[in-house]
Design an enzyme around this catalytic site. Structure first.
Site, PDB file in Angstrom:
ATOM      1  N   ALA A  70     -27.463  74.589 162.780  1.00 14.75           N
ATOM      2  CA  ALA A  70     -27.235  75.069 164.139  1.00 14.75           C
ATOM      3  C   ALA A  70     -26.079  74.325 164.802  1.00 14.75           C
ATOM      4  O   ALA A  70     -25.231  74.930 165.479  1.00 14.75           O
ATOM      5  CB  ALA A  70     -28.509  74.913 164.968  1.00 14.75           C
ATOM      6  N   ALA A  71     -26.041  73.006 164.610  1.00 14.45           N
ATOM      7  CA  ALA A  71     -24.984  72.201 165.213  1.00 14.45           C
ATOM      8  C   ALA A  71     -23.607  72.604 164.681  1.00 14.45           C
ATOM      9  O   ALA A  71     -22.654  72.805 165.449  1.00 14.45           O
ATOM     10  CB  ALA A  71     -25.237  70.719 164.945  1.00 14.45           C
ATOM     11  N   GLY A  96     -15.715  59.229 163.610  1.00 14.45           N
ATOM     12  CA  GLY A  96     -16.436  58.925 162.373  1.00 14.45           C
ATOM     13  C   GLY A  96     -15.478  58.605 161.250  1.00 14.45           C
ATOM     14  O   GLY A  96     -15.659  59.051 160.111  1.00 14.45           O
ATOM     15  N   TYR A 149     -28.990  70.769 161.642  1.00 18.41           N
ATOM     16  CA  TYR A 149     -27.617  70.542 161.192  1.00 18.41           C
ATOM     17  C   TYR A 149     -26.847  71.862 161.094  1.00 18.41           C
ATOM     18  O   TYR A 149     -25.688  71.956 161.513  1.00 18.41           O
ATOM     19  CB  TYR A 149     -27.654  69.838 159.833  1.00 18.41           C
ATOM     20  CG  TYR A 149     -26.334  69.301 159.348  1.00 18.41           C
ATOM     21  CD1 TYR A 149     -25.779  68.157 159.901  1.00 18.41           C
ATOM     22  CD2 TYR A 149     -25.657  69.917 158.300  1.00 18.41           C
ATOM     23  CE1 TYR A 149     -24.572  67.643 159.438  1.00 18.41           C
ATOM     24  CE2 TYR A 149     -24.456  69.416 157.828  1.00 18.41           C
ATOM     25  CZ  TYR A 149     -23.922  68.277 158.400  1.00 18.41           C
ATOM     26  OH  TYR A 149     -22.719  67.768 157.940  1.00 18.41           O
ATOM     27  N   ASN A 160     -14.836  64.609 163.274  1.00 22.55           N
ATOM     28  CA  ASN A 160     -15.509  64.423 161.997  1.00 22.55           C
ATOM     29  C   ASN A 160     -16.906  63.813 162.133  1.00 22.55           C
ATOM     30  O   ASN A 160     -17.738  63.965 161.240  1.00 22.55           O
ATOM     31  CB  ASN A 160     -14.638  63.533 161.098  1.00 22.55           C
ATOM     32  CG  ASN A 160     -15.322  63.143 159.814  1.00 22.55           C
ATOM     33  OD1 ASN A 160     -15.574  63.970 158.941  1.00 22.55           O
ATOM     34  ND2 ASN A 160     -15.655  61.858 159.686  1.00 22.55           N
ATOM     35  N   SER A 202     -14.674  55.714 159.767  1.00 22.21           N
ATOM     36  CA  SER A 202     -14.793  54.445 159.063  1.00 22.21           C
ATOM     37  C   SER A 202     -15.126  54.565 157.581  1.00 22.21           C
ATOM     38  O   SER A 202     -14.823  53.671 156.794  1.00 22.21           O
ATOM     39  CB  SER A 202     -15.850  53.559 159.741  1.00 22.21           C
ATOM     40  OG  SER A 202     -17.131  54.161 159.675  1.00 22.21           O
ATOM     41  N   ASP A 246     -19.795  56.143 170.887  1.00 22.78           N
ATOM     42  CA  ASP A 246     -20.691  57.192 170.409  1.00 22.78           C
ATOM     43  C   ASP A 246     -20.162  58.514 170.943  1.00 22.78           C
ATOM     44  O   ASP A 246     -20.120  58.722 172.162  1.00 22.78           O
ATOM     45  CB  ASP A 246     -22.112  56.918 170.921  1.00 22.78           C
ATOM     46  CG  ASP A 246     -23.102  58.038 170.602  1.00 22.78           C
ATOM     47  OD1 ASP A 246     -22.706  59.032 169.957  1.00 22.78           O
ATOM     48  OD2 ASP A 246     -24.269  57.914 171.012  1.00 22.78           O
ATOM     49  N   SER A 292     -19.475  72.469 157.963  1.00 24.06           N
ATOM     50  CA  SER A 292     -20.197  72.345 156.702  1.00 24.06           C
ATOM     51  C   SER A 292     -20.530  73.724 156.172  1.00 24.06           C
ATOM     52  O   SER A 292     -20.634  74.691 156.931  1.00 24.06           O
ATOM     53  CB  SER A 292     -21.501  71.560 156.925  1.00 24.06           C
ATOM     54  OG  SER A 292     -22.342  71.631 155.799  1.00 24.06           O
TER      55      SER A 292
END
Length: 244
Positions: A157-158, A9, A155, A90, A11, A61, A142
């Site tokens: 949980a991830a 991620g 989010y 990231n 870019s 991906d 996060s």
């Protein structure tokens, strides 16, 4: 030997800032991963090259294990003299909404990108890092993964899952001089936050402002350096004091 760093991620936003810092301050050949926005990835690469650094773009991906393996295996075969010393996980995606109305797709997509993505990318390189007896793995999490955020059960949980993985993997690989840490940003001024009411939200933050992507990148760059060799298994908050 081409010392390289992979930023998934990479870019835009925080990822772009990290790519630039790793190239300019630590001298890494930066592998800029992206999934959809090729123009943004190319812009990041151009910035690095214009600043005197080197890099290249890798499209895949992170949640697709086959794609991750194929692209990284192909790159490794084409660069036998290269060694990836730094991995910055990231890439992430948000599908916010109250849990009672959360669809199975919104749940699984978010977990697959952050948590499965961490596995797919890190697992590809881990044996190589162990053989080399050196490495830096930095996982972008996060404040939501640390304390939980309403409307972001998926989010949270991830990112919490990645935090647990960070702490466990750090213990497995520490003897081989490989550190594994997580960085937990709060409100950072990026495209993801541009629709938020920054003026109102800043009142919740002790330093009274959003953070900058470059400030997060400075922390990541430090963790990627040899100066951070005695720091591992940590989750470092960078949130202006909103939660600590």
């Amino acid at each position: 030997m081409m010392r390289s760093a992979l930023v998934t991620g990479g870019s835009r936003g925080i990822g772009r800032a990290i790519c630039k810092k790793l190239a300019f301050e630590l001298g890494y050949h930066v592998l800029i991963n992206y999934q959809g926005n090729e123009a943004a990835a190319q812009e990041t690469l151009t910035m690095i090259e214009e600043g005197g650094g080197t890099g290249e773009i890798l499209k895949f991906d992170v949640g697709d294990s086959g794609a991750v393996h194929d692209v990284l295996a192909s790159w490794s075969a084409a660069h036998p003299d290269a060694v990836v010393e730094v991995i910055v996980n990231n890439a992430g995606i948000a599908r916010d909404g109250l849990f009672m109305w959360m669809t199975p797709e919104d749940w699984s997509t978010v977990l697959h990108t952050s948590l499965q993505g961490f596995y797919n990318v890190t697992n590809f390189f881990i044996q190589k890092l162990l053989r080399k007896r050196y490495g830096r793995i930095i996982n972008m999490v996060s404040v939501s993964g640390v304390k939980g955020t309403a409307g972001q059960v998926n989010y949270s949980a991830a990112k919490a899952g990645v935090i647990g993985a960070t702490k466990a993997l750090a213990q497995e690989v520490a003897k081989r001089n490989i550190t594994v840490n997580a960085v937990a940003p709060g409100f950072i001024r990026t495209e993801m936050t541009k629709e938020m009411d920054e003026k109102e939200l800043a009142k919740m933050i002790p330093v009274n402002r959003f953070g900058e992507a470059e400030e997060v990148a400075d922390l990541v760059c430090f963790l990627a350096s040899k100066k951070a060799s005695y720091i591992t298994g940590e989750v470092i908050n960078i949130n202006g004091g909103i939660y600590s």
